[in-house]
Design an enzyme around this catalytic site. Structure first.
Site, PDB file in Angstrom:
ATOM      1  N   LYS A  14       0.827  -1.052   0.904  1.00  0.00           N
ATOM      2  CA  LYS A  14      -0.372   0.318  -0.186  1.00  0.00           C
ATOM      3  C   LYS A  14       1.102   1.367  -0.004  1.00  0.00           C
ATOM      4  O   LYS A  14       1.674   1.463   0.195  1.00  0.00           O
ATOM      5  CB  LYS A  14      -0.845   0.101   1.318  1.00  0.00           C
ATOM      6  CG  LYS A  14      -1.914   1.005   1.685  1.00  0.00           C
ATOM      7  CD  LYS A  14      -2.792   0.668   2.131  1.00  0.00           C
ATOM      8  CE  LYS A  14      -3.886   2.024   2.482  1.00  0.00           C
ATOM      9  NZ  LYS A  14      -4.866   2.011   3.447  1.00  0.00           N
ATOM     10  N   SER A  29      -9.674   1.944   2.822  1.00  0.00           N
ATOM     11  CA  SER A  29      -8.711   2.731   1.618  1.00  0.00           C
ATOM     12  C   SER A  29      -8.150   1.501   1.307  1.00  0.00           C
ATOM     13  O   SER A  29      -7.137   2.045   0.109  1.00  0.00           O
ATOM     14  CB  SER A  29      -7.863   3.277   2.414  1.00  0.00           C
ATOM     15  OG  SER A  29      -7.365   2.767   3.415  1.00  0.00           O
ATOM     16  N   SER A  57      -9.626  -0.401   6.743  1.00  0.00           N
ATOM     17  CA  SER A  57      -9.347  -0.577   5.562  1.00  0.00           C
ATOM     18  C   SER A  57      -8.327  -1.182   5.056  1.00  0.00           C
ATOM     19  O   SER A  57      -8.242  -1.325   4.232  1.00  0.00           O
ATOM     20  CB  SER A  57      -8.605   0.629   5.486  1.00  0.00           C
ATOM     21  OG  SER A  57      -8.627   1.804   5.519  1.00  0.00           O
TER      22      SER A  57
HETATM   23  N1  GLN Z   1     -13.513   4.077   6.131  1.00  0.00           N
HETATM   24  C1  GLN Z   1     -12.705   4.618   6.724  1.00  0.00           C
HETATM   25  C2  GLN Z   1     -12.596   6.187   7.036  1.00  0.00           C
HETATM   26  O1  GLN Z   1     -12.439   6.176   5.731  1.00  0.00           O
HETATM   27  C3  GLN Z   1     -11.513   3.480   7.736  1.00  0.00           C
HETATM   28  C4  GLN Z   1     -10.040   4.072   6.366  1.00  0.00           C
HETATM   29  C5  GLN Z   1      -8.883   3.507   7.441  1.00  0.00           C
HETATM   30  O2  GLN Z   1      -9.300   2.304   7.811  1.00  0.00           O
HETATM   31  N2  GLN Z   1      -8.330   3.963   6.543  1.00  0.00           N
HETATM   32  O3  GLN Z   1     -11.741   6.605   7.674  1.00  0.00           O
END
Ligand code: GLN
Length: 487
Positions: free
Chosen positions: A79, A154, A178
């Protein structure tokens, strides 16, 4: 013979027996990447040349008759918020578009000790803020099961690459879901370790009390091995756990006899997606038929988790992102004076969602609102943690859906941030409570989109989570199916 469609443990055996070479494998995965990437766009940057060099090195070792480690010579993706020395790490942001870290994240050092092949940097929501990978400043990623749909986020690039076969394994990060939610949307396995199990050193910070790095893989076996590789205490991360890392391969046994499984009643509410509910309830029945004791539990503060998360995460993000000021890190847009320079830099180089989070965070932290929002959120976070402590007095693991729906269409939610935030209902409580959780495939919707099962464990008890997941996985064949990715 195509190789991209096999898990790392099978490829490792083929490499060790000299039936295939790492160059052959790497070329096959790169060929798959070329076949699919136009459609899927899982990567921000593909490091072809160094990948092939790494593969050649692995082959030399194999030819010399030396023993190889589990991921040696096996291609995977990282990532793009994990610092890779000498390789651009953009966080899918214009702010860090040209940032080349002078050092490796600890997970990279640990991985590289096993000498895998690194294929490149995977797409993500900008600074990991989002759940669909539509917030990448560069391009969205598409779901390999249906390219009209999001891959989740994400870590959407990481999950989509593993699902499409343009990576055998990947690393992601999970602040509020994410890793697990994109794993669920893409039909792969994804695990968020206990807070502190894996070092955060070199992970570009989003919300430091919630962030964790973890594996995305084809199956639970690879997940256990990848976790083994990256876990452990780190002198560069004072929040990393000093407790010894157990041997996770011991968990790769089919055994849930007498295991106490809790099903939180607050997670199965009226109005939840019927296909998700059916798939998850079937999986629970399966575990029961394999000898587990299933009981209903209560996690009464669940309904506050989204509100608490969307105060604490933005508050920490607003603080962490202060460093992008046009001076210390990242891009700079010139201005007439320093204030103008900073204003222009931050206005032009951060995307919409990142700016929204910074505004929410600074509002919640501002004098006069601090007590009402941030402090209150910290108190409720504690109550949520106590719900889980209490539940884990009764049960060994908790089983829930990973996401309330299967993957949705690209563009369907991008204009409605609140609706998107509500999608995180099943994943954020674990980050708030610091608990480990895995998502693994447990079925499909009528549209043939994957559905994920979430298994939550006690702090530092990844071993029981993995054993439960492995037992369920071996009782069906979802992990053997791959997305076709129609041309
Ligand atoms: N969807 C969540 C957010 O937008 C989680 C994001 C994440 O785990 N990095 O914050």
């Amino acid at each position: 013979m195509r190789l991209y469609n096999k898990p790392a443990h099978e490829l490792h055996d083929l490499l060790a027996k000299k039936e295939i070479s790492s160059v052959e494998l790497t070329k096959d995965v790169l060929a798959r990447l070329d076949e699919t990437e136009n459609k899927i766009q899982a990567y921000i940057d593909v490091t072809r040349e160094t990948a092939l060099q790494e593969a050649e090195k692995a082959d030399k070792k194999i030819a010399a008759g030396e023993a190889i480690s589990y991921f040696e010579g096996i291609p995977g993706a990282i990532k793009d918020n994990i610092c890779t020395k000498g390789v651009k790490t953009t966080c899918a942001s214009r702010m860090l578009e040209n940032f080349v870290p002078p050092y490796n994240a600890t997970v990279m050092e640990k991985l590289q000790a096993e000498r895998p092949v690194i294929l490149g940097k995977a797409n993500m929501d900008e600074f990991a803020m989002g759940g669909s990978t539509e917030n990448s400043a560069f391009h969205p990623t598409h779901n390999p099961w249906n390219a009209d749909c999001v891959p989740g986020g994400s870590s959407g690039g990481s999950a989509a690459a593993v699902a499409a076969g343009s990576a055998i394994w990947a690393l992601g990060s999970d602040t509020g879901g994410s890793i697990r939610q994109p794993a669920s949307f893409c039909g792969v396995v994804g695990m968020k370790p206990t807070y502190g199990r894996v070092s955060r050193y070199g992970l570009v910070a989003f919300a430091s009390s919630l962030d964790q790095i973890g594996p995305l893989t084809r199956d639970v076996t690879d997940c256990a091995h990848l976790l083994q590789t990256i876990a452990g205490n780190d002198k560069y991360d004072s929040t990393s756990s000093a407790s010894e890392v157990p041997d996770y391969t011991i968990s790769l046994v089919e055994d849930v006899k007498g295991l106490k499984i809790g099903i939180p009643k607050e997670f199965f509410v009226k109005g939840m997606d019927a296909e998700v509910e059916t798939a998850v309830r079937d999986a629970i029945r399966k575990l029961e038929s394999l000898g587990a004791n299933v009981q209903e539990i209560s996690l009464p503060h669940t309904e506050y988790a989204i509100s608490v998360y969307y105060l604490i995460a933005p508050a920490e993000a607003a603080t962490n992102l202060e460093r992008y000021d046009g001076v210390s890190y990242g891009a700079r847009v010139d201005g007439v004076d320093v204030v103008d320079m900073m204003t222009k830099t931050r206005s032009e180089k951060f995307g919409e969602e990142v700016k929204r989070r910074i505004l929410i965070g600074n509002y919640a932290l501002s004098a006069g609102y601090y007590d009402a929002y941030y402090l209150k959120a910290l108190k409720v976070r504690r109550l949520i943690k106590e719900d889980y402590d209490k539940a884990f007095g009764q049960v060994d693991v908790i089983v829930t859906p990973t996401a309330p729906t299967p993957a949705y269409k690209i563009g369907e939610m991008s204009n409605d941030p609140l609706k998107m935030y509500l999608q995180d209902i099943y994943t954020v409580p674990l980050n708030l409570a610091g608990l480990p959780g895995i998502s693994l495939p447990c079925g499909y919707s009528s549209q043939k989109l994957p559905i994920g099962l979430q298994i939550i464990g006690k702090p530092l008890d990844e071993a029981t989570v993995l054993r439960t997941a492995y037992t369920y996985e071996q009782s069906q064949s979802f992990h053997k199916e791959m997305a076709e990715v129609k041309a």
